[in-house]
Write an enzyme that holds these catalytic residues in place. Structure first.
Site, PDB file in Angstrom:
ATOM      1  N   SER A   1     -64.547 -55.948-167.964  1.00  0.00           N
ATOM      2  CA  SER A   1     -65.483 -55.900-167.476  1.00  0.00           C
ATOM      3  C   SER A   1     -65.764 -56.336-166.142  1.00  0.00           C
ATOM      4  O   SER A   1     -64.907 -57.766-166.619  1.00  0.00           O
ATOM      5  CB  SER A   1     -66.467 -55.930-168.116  1.00  0.00           C
ATOM      6  OG  SER A   1     -67.913 -56.589-167.492  1.00  0.00           O
ATOM      7  N   ASN A   2     -65.557 -55.874-164.700  1.00  0.00           N
ATOM      8  CA  ASN A   2     -65.704 -56.996-164.164  1.00  0.00           C
ATOM      9  C   ASN A   2     -67.234 -58.319-164.164  1.00  0.00           C
ATOM     10  O   ASN A   2     -67.490 -59.301-163.999  1.00  0.00           O
ATOM     11  CB  ASN A   2     -66.225 -56.913-162.526  1.00  0.00           C
ATOM     12  CG  ASN A   2     -65.190 -55.738-161.833  1.00  0.00           C
ATOM     13  OD1 ASN A   2     -64.051 -56.279-161.478  1.00  0.00           O
ATOM     14  ND2 ASN A   2     -65.266 -54.173-162.117  1.00  0.00           N
TER      15      ASN A   2
END
Ligand SMILES: Cc1ncc(COP(=O)(O)O)c(C=O)c1O
Length: 330
Positions: A86-87
């Site tokens: 996940s960014n």
């Protein structure tokens, strides 16, 4: 010419935020890319991939809003969730490090044998990662971490998926103001990647409050058009509440436009169109998009152009929301 809603905009800039990066991000003309996709309208790229904090991307704008409130509440621990790559989790971990807080990430998926991409950065930024098997387990697991921390006398702050709350989305309402100040005329279209809805809610609300005729087209990474519309609509209503305007009226002030035809075989799975888009942009402009979000959004924009839906004399801005770290993730 219609006038921006000055009262709402004054309220927007009165909301506290934490300064993590330098703005504005550049807006660049991409003439070689335009030539590569043939008979294209004028194309611009807003470089949020180049945001100068924690490897950048759209999540920085949201986390600057959300962590300001956490800090004001005296939080000493940020808890959030997302996939292993996940960014948003990476940016939350970076913000916690910069603000002197701890960070726990609840990641759905299996612990990687070797850390790479965003997962590697989470670890470098000092976050603790707890793994759960499914998306459904994420929210209860975050609550468990929060109650255990409270029981020890700590002050946790739980940041929902993607920081896509009305407060987080204010970062993108402000980003519209940033764009307005950079361009002599607003673009006819903004294309961007949409998923948990905060980015699109901020862009749509921002275009309404600044009275722009710009159409905002969210190209979905995973959700159906109906799902995106209802999530984005609810966040816009909340934005209205924060800015002292009628949220329902704000949500209905323009259509929420999304396109789910470019998801391909699913979230994070490259498609023929996303591969083509990624290769075209990299080989013509040395700019990089990732397969989960931005390559599909770019493929969507190319699709609209090839379908003849955009006139040759119009201007299209591709809002690059980052995610390039993902290409180094396994
Ligand atoms: C690189 C990138 N682009 C776009 C999105 C979509 O933004 P949002 O979740 O605000 O819809 C995300 C996150 O989900 C992302 O990481």
């Amino acid at each position: 010419m219609p006038q921006p809603d000055r009262q709402a905009l004054a309220a927007l800039y009165a909301v506290p935020s934490v300064s993590l990066a330098h703005y504005p991000t550049p807006i660049e003309e991409v003439a070689r890319f335009r030539a590569a996709i043939l008979s294209a309208p004028r194309l611009l790229i807003k470089r949020d991939d180049a945001i100068s904090f924690g490897f950048g991307g759209n999540k920085v704008r949201k986390i600057e809003m959300v962590t300001a409130r956490a800090r004001a509440d005296g939080a000493d621990l940020l808890i959030t969730t997302g996939g292993v790559q996940s960014n948003h989790c990476r940016v939350t971990a970076a913000a916690a490090a910069r603000l002197g807080m701890r960070c726990v990430i609840v990641a759905n998926g299996t612990p990687p044998e070797r850390l790479s991409g965003n997962a590697l950065l989470d670890s470098l930024f000092g976050a603790e990662v707890r793994y759960v098997a499914s998306r459904e387990e994420r929210a209860p697991a975050m609550e468990d971490v929060a109650s255990a921390w409270r029981a020890q006398g700590g002050r946790p702050s739980v940041i929902p998926l993607g920081a896509s709350t009305p407060l987080g989305a204010l970062g993108f309402v402000r980003a519209v103001g940033e764009m307005v100040a950079q361009l002599p005329f607003p673009p006819d279209y903004i294309f961007h990647s949409t998923s948990s809805g905060g980015t699109q809610a901020g862009l749509v609300a921002g275009c309404s409050l600044y009275q722009l005729a710009t159409r905002v087209i969210g190209i979905s990474a995973d959700e159906s058009v109906a799902g995106i519309q209802s999530t984005v609509g609810a966040i816009i209503e909340g934005i209205g509440g924060l800015l002292g305007v009628d949220g329902r009226a704000l949500a209905l002030s323009r259509p929420i436009e999304a396109d789910d035809r470019f998801i391909g075989d699913g979230y994070g799975v490259p498609s023929a169109a996303s591969r083509e888009a990624q290769a075209l942009l990299a080989s013509s402009e040395a700019l990089v998009v990732d397969h989960t979000y931005t390559a599909k959004a770019l493929a969507g924009m190319i699709g609209w152009i090839r379908e003849g839906r955009i006139a040759a004399d119009q201007t299209v801005l591709f809002w690059h929301t980052g995610g390039q770290v993902g290409i180094f993730g396994i």
